[in-house]
Design a protein around this motif. Structure first.
Motif, short mmCIF file in Angstrom:
data_model
loop_
_atom_site.label_atom_id
_atom_site.label_comp_id
_atom_site.label_asym_id
_atom_site.label_seq_id
_atom_site.Cartn_x
_atom_site.Cartn_y
_atom_site.Cartn_z
N TYR A 105 2.15 5.78 -10.86
CA TYR A 105 1.84 7.09 -10.16
C TYR A 105 0.65 6.89 -9.02
O TYR A 105 -0.28 6.73 -9.89
CB TYR A 105 1.72 8.59 -10.89
N GLY A 106 0.67 6.76 -7.82
CA GLY A 106 -0.59 6.77 -7.05
C GLY A 106 -0.65 7.82 -5.86
O GLY A 106 0.11 8.85 -6.04
N SER A 107 -1.56 7.66 -5.11
CA SER A 107 -1.87 8.68 -4.10
C SER A 107 -0.95 8.94 -3.19
O SER A 107 -0.97 9.63 -2.21
CB SER A 107 -3.36 8.47 -3.66
N LYS A 108 0.03 7.76 -3.08
CA LYS A 108 1.04 8.05 -1.91
C LYS A 108 2.62 7.89 -2.47
O LYS A 108 3.41 8.06 -1.58
CB LYS A 108 0.74 6.82 -0.99
N GLY A 109 2.66 7.56 -3.67
CA GLY A 109 3.94 7.63 -4.19
C GLY A 109 4.05 7.33 -5.74
O GLY A 109 2.91 7.31 -6.15
N ALA A 110 5.37 7.03 -6.10
CA ALA A 110 5.51 6.44 -7.39
C ALA A 110 6.66 5.47 -7.50
O ALA A 110 7.47 5.25 -6.82
CB ALA A 110 5.69 7.66 -8.39
N GLY A 118 0.95 -1.29 0.11
CA GLY A 118 -0.14 -0.29 -0.05
C GLY A 118 0.88 1.28 0.06
O GLY A 118 0.18 2.29 0.39
N GLN A 119 1.98 1.11 -0.35
CA GLN A 119 2.88 2.36 0.00
C GLN A 119 2.77 3.07 -1.25
O GLN A 119 3.23 4.25 -1.16
CB GLN A 119 4.33 1.94 0.24
N ILE A 120 2.16 3.01 -2.43
CA ILE A 120 1.97 3.83 -3.73
C ILE A 120 0.54 4.38 -3.54
O ILE A 120 0.25 5.22 -3.85
CB ILE A 120 2.35 3.21 -4.87
N GLY A 121 -0.27 3.77 -2.64
CA GLY A 121 -1.67 4.17 -2.50
C GLY A 121 -2.80 3.67 -3.69
O GLY A 121 -2.22 2.76 -4.62
N ASP A 122 -3.53 4.42 -3.89
CA ASP A 122 -4.42 4.41 -5.15
C ASP A 122 -3.85 4.70 -6.31
O ASP A 122 -3.10 5.88 -6.56
CB ASP A 122 -5.75 5.00 -5.16
N ILE A 123 -3.98 4.12 -7.37
CA ILE A 123 -3.06 4.35 -8.74
C ILE A 123 -3.90 5.34 -9.52
O ILE A 123 -5.06 5.01 -10.05
CB ILE A 123 -2.95 3.04 -9.50
N HIS A 124 -3.11 6.24 -9.97
CA HIS A 124 -3.80 7.36 -10.94
C HIS A 124 -3.29 6.88 -12.17
O HIS A 124 -4.11 6.95 -13.37
CB HIS A 124 -3.35 8.50 -10.51
N HIS A 125 -1.76 6.71 -12.41
CA HIS A 125 -1.42 6.49 -13.95
C HIS A 125 -0.38 5.23 -14.18
O HIS A 125 0.27 4.94 -13.03
CB HIS A 125 -0.40 7.76 -13.91
N TYR A 126 -0.38 4.83 -15.00
CA TYR A 126 0.46 3.77 -15.48
C TYR A 126 1.01 4.06 -16.78
O TYR A 126 0.21 4.27 -17.60
CB TYR A 126 -0.28 2.28 -15.33
#
Lengths: 377, 377, 377, 377
Positions: free
Chosen positions: D269-274, D141-149
């Motif tokens: 790219y996610g809600s908590k990191g990349a 869970g360290q990247i969080g919800d994913i926004h971009h791939y």
């Protein structure tokens, strides 16, 4: 083969795989591996693919079914085994350092030369495609006369003061610390790439003097105990150098550089260009040519995996990178071919002696606090 | 301001722009610029935005409408002008090197201290956001005790042997070559970041001894003539160092490293982490922390352009990078504020003297071929 | 100048500094700055160096002592001001986007062309030395026919859902989100570098629909309040493109890419080589040439700071890098010269219209879920 | 094993080496290799270490001394061999693509599931330590919800129009070009890392339509002849994607990107990191965490060679990197263990079908010029 730890595994793997990727003029048969601990060496023989094992190296070197002895036992055992193997008329491939002292190394070279066997020393990094390409570019004159050579070999496994007292930290077994272990590689590459050393002046430190004694001898990952023992080797050694060709050099070896894992680098600046290599990105070589058009000059990062690059056609398609262990395979390939074809092989014991001489010159310079001429050591 | 060439332009720009981006507690007025060549200095005054010009620095330093004298004339003129300005009770901001010799530098420091003016030396790189961030991380103890400091300052403008004999290659004007020009910056940053030097041993070379005399004095881009003259400064100087805190250091300055244009770097390895900076990517700082979770440790490349970083909130939004000239603006901001508010300012002449002492210790070590204690110089 | 926020500062700085570093054929005088808030604009005038201020743009554009109007007010005010300025016979330099709609943009272009003034749009990134060098390499045919163009413009300031509802998130003021703000720059650079668009298909998202309303309007660093409001623009928009020359393109703009601060990149692959640029390292350009010797091919990182590179001779010596703001200075230099000398200037309103057309084609393709021909918009 | 070319060699090597570095719960015996050309397959058997060879795959799959069939014959032969092997009750490990069409792939999955054998597909890149670490970081869970791939797979071996017409350019044998060869890997990694696809829209090009027919079939390095033939597959295919979790995706595959050799990358790219990975530097993973202290945020480059990283403890000490071929060894290790221990194995034929479905959805979207829902294919 004598020895079956980290280096024994790397060497065994090379013998196992070399025939699959290279066209050898000999059949390679992994006859026997040797170690003092019967259970350990038996397990290694099975795991690594050796047909038999021995617990006494004297027996091994006298076996008739063996032509080549690979010595990767601890450094303080090299001399005796190598002299024995040479006397038995075997070709000898020895891990670095050749010996703990320059005098011993010279004795081993003399013995090998007199017996006429093909001797080799494991300066494996010469055989990386990127290093071979660097050599080719230098030989082609594309860097010109050399002004600067900078080498580093940085690791971080001792930066934690609780890391246990491994055998590599014991002067009697290992000979020296970062200097003999890491600078040795840098010195050999410098000699390979730009030539011999004229004089040196060094600096050395042991940052952590006492470390926990490992509960059991499991190499680098040993569990620490309550007792501590003395670190008797250097944690870091750096030195300045002047080469015979007039180039200035700087060398640094340490096991205290956090974040650097196997960061062996060289940078070479000449009258026509520059080169840079980093072992942590061993498939790459950076080059700069002053004869590129002025507005287009810049460091090129060559991904050394093309069919036209050294050794790479034997592996995978372009961009499919290789790893640390492949240099051993290339070395073993060249060494076996030189035995079969009677050609010269380098690096050999001569290179081992030359390297040892520079190492000792640095040690002497540290004692004196002044420059030392390498030839005078 | 005395001087109107490369550095005169960089300093002028700083005075011109500082008020637009920073809140100063003083009104800055660019009163007068001074140079011996009337046409040249007049043109510079107009171009750079100075209200008047002088051709005699004695007149300049005695003008009542001037509080601060900025000295960026050639190095051999620093001493006389600075002593005059100090005597006239002006605050003095002097380009590095403070003087051509340690003795002169000490005299200038003493004079400035006695007169009570606010003195400053232009070690501009301290004021880059990434360098300030490095300092902050070190001060916060996040790198721990320092084991290794490595600095390089590599350029390539002399690697071409046909490059003409600029004033920077004349010992009488410039004092020294790469050592005083480049190592000076590295020494100051090392002192700023990790502290003072204990002892040093160096190595120096002039690779090209004769160069064409420029047809006319146009600085670095001068057209070459048929005549040649002697290069009387070093092309490259490297040295090993031991710091008072026990850290090992290596320093290298050269103008012969093809492909390195303004490659001033430092690497710092400590008991808790590591730092790396490269002036060619001056908006970035690399850091490594051993206390990161073991599987997530690695060098972070920080883009030092966030509002939380030093000085950057005064510029543009995150990721909108700044350049070489901005460090001068930060320096000038801090210096003016210290004058107005009576606070301490560093780097000042004391730092100039300390730097000079290390430079001379290296020079002495080269003569002796042995280590030299800095304090004994 | 109309506008005095972030862009007002960047533009003002350009007018202030351009004469110090470039030889202009005109005297530039910063006559007046205009904004609705008297205190704000008065402070800005003083800070930025404008001789006077106005609170009514109608007054400004009718002043006889002004030849050129710089419009960097919020996007929804561009049209009215520009039409007024053009009517008053002033040269107009407008921030991007030219207008909120393609129809408006076309009307502005037509007005400007009819009046005969010199019009310009602030696609500032064209004027970075590395981008100019890329253009030169392409023009010289060294990349060959173009196969692929890839652009990204990634930022991360909205990735935090608590970031407040800035004016840039309001469709009525800003026109669009990442698409108009970021893709606009990418589209313009693509047109500048390789030519016009044939067709596009896009994808758009708003990840966070409600955000806290800022307590006071302080731009991007506003303090959040308890109330929330609707985000009415896109957080991210990506699209595929086909160019008129047959090249394939991909474009991505987002404000949700953690760790990317101002990461505008382009990569160009052609029949003879490749190019790569990254705005976060704006002094560098990467190039690859297939005609380099096979064993020496690799991406070169050119540090675009040599005297032979575009604009860089006006700044500092090699390796002394420049920053974000310098592109504005280069643009203003070229624009002023074109006014004085009557030469063509690009990017101008025509380029603004062309860019707007592509933006709208992407918007239409998102609505339709299918490719859209740019010409048909 | 059926097949003995490039992939046959890579797979053979994995079987040969796996037991040396991993503790298997089975004895692996390389029983037989199969190919139509007797001389070729006999030579391969000897070179690669197989005990026997067959020229008829039907004979092979019916041998009692064989439990597992490895299928790496050309793509158009997969279906028949796999169905035969499954029917014979053998475990089957098939190279990608599973089949030339989605319908065929589904048939193969159904057959394998019904027979109860352990099926696997060679999406080898899942098994790189850096990719496994990426998966672990995402799972934690360290990247969080994913926004971009964002995925790219760029090569350059077809950029030269004189490169001959290899079998991979023939649709009947290869199924597709860059899309099936390269995008297939990217699609599988995306599914592995962030989940399934919702809808896609693509773009495809064949830049060079006719190529010289190779004089003899020697794979990628074939000598060109005078005759030319038609390229019937795509040179490049890119597509936009929306994932079921709402993330936006971009994918690009090409064989026309000069300087990119095996440049498979992903950025998440996610809600908590990349996260960022590049196959050309396969020992590294870049990560960014927004929860790092604000002044210390930056991309970390993790050298994925520590004992705590996936698989790496089985290899060499930290910093001693591995290469392309190691992923096969890890895959084979996991697959054999799953057979012995009855645990689930992925990627298997289900993953092959899912991948094929996305590939076909892209193809359909290209035909339609509009988005296509993956489920509807």
């Amino acid at each position: 083969m004598v020895g079956y730890k980290f280096m024994g595994k790397a060497h065994s793997h090379a013998y196992k795989d070399v025939g699959m990727f290279f066209e050898l003029d000999a059949d390679v048969s992994m006859q026997a591996i040797c170690g003092r601990d019967k259970d350990g060496v038996q397990a290694a023989a099975e795991k690594f693919g050796w047909s038999s094992y021995e617990t006494d190296w004297q027996r091994l070197i006298n076996r008739d079914d063996i032509d080549l002895i690979d010595v990767n036992a601890p450094s303080n055992a090299h001399k005796e085994i190598v002299l024995g193997a040479v006397k038995a008329g075997k070709h000898v491939f020895c891990e670095k350092p050749l010996a703990l002292t320059l005098a011993d190394a010279r004795e081993m070279l003399q013995a090998a030369e007199q017996s006429g066997v093909k001797h080799a020393i494991c300066f494996n990094y010469r055989f990386l495609p990127a290093v071979q390409l660097a050599k080719q570019i230098l030989t082609d004159g594309q860097i010109g006369d050399i002004h600067h050579y900078r080498a580093t070999y940085l690791q971080d496994w001792l930066a934690d003061p609780d890391f246990p007292l491994a055998w590599r930290l014991n002067k009697e077994v290992a000979g020296s610390g970062s200097h003999g272990d890491l600078n040795a590689h840098c010195i050999d590459l410098a000699r390979f790439l730009i030539g011999d050393f004229e004089r040196v002046v060094g600096h050395s430190k042991t940052f952590v003097h006492k470390r926990p004694i490992p509960a059991s001898s499991q190499g680098l990952t040993a569990v620490a105990s309550d007792e501590t023992g003395d670190v008797t080797v250097d944690d870091a050694t750096s030195f300045l150098a002047e080469f015979k060709n007039g180039a200035m050099g700087t060398f640094e070896a340490t096991r205290f550089a956090y974040g650097r894992k196997n960061y062996q680098t060289f940078e070479i600046y000449g009258s026509k260009g520059a080169l840079r290599f980093n072992l942590e990105r061993l498939n790459e070589l950076e080059v700069y040519f002053k004869d590129d058009p002025p507005h287009l000059q810049g460091y090129r990062t060559i991904l050394v995996t093309e069919g036209v690059h050294p050794y790479t056609a034997n592996w995978w398609p372009p961009g499919h990178t290789i790893g640390y262990e492949h240099a051993f395979i290339h070395l073993v390939y060249e060494y076996i071919q030189s035995i079969v074809n009677g050609s010269d092989f380098a690096p050999n014991f001569y290179d081992g002696v030359q390297c040892q001489q520079v190492l000792e010159a640095v040690d002497q310079s540290i004692e004196k606090g002044a420059w030392v001429r390498v030839e005078e050591v």
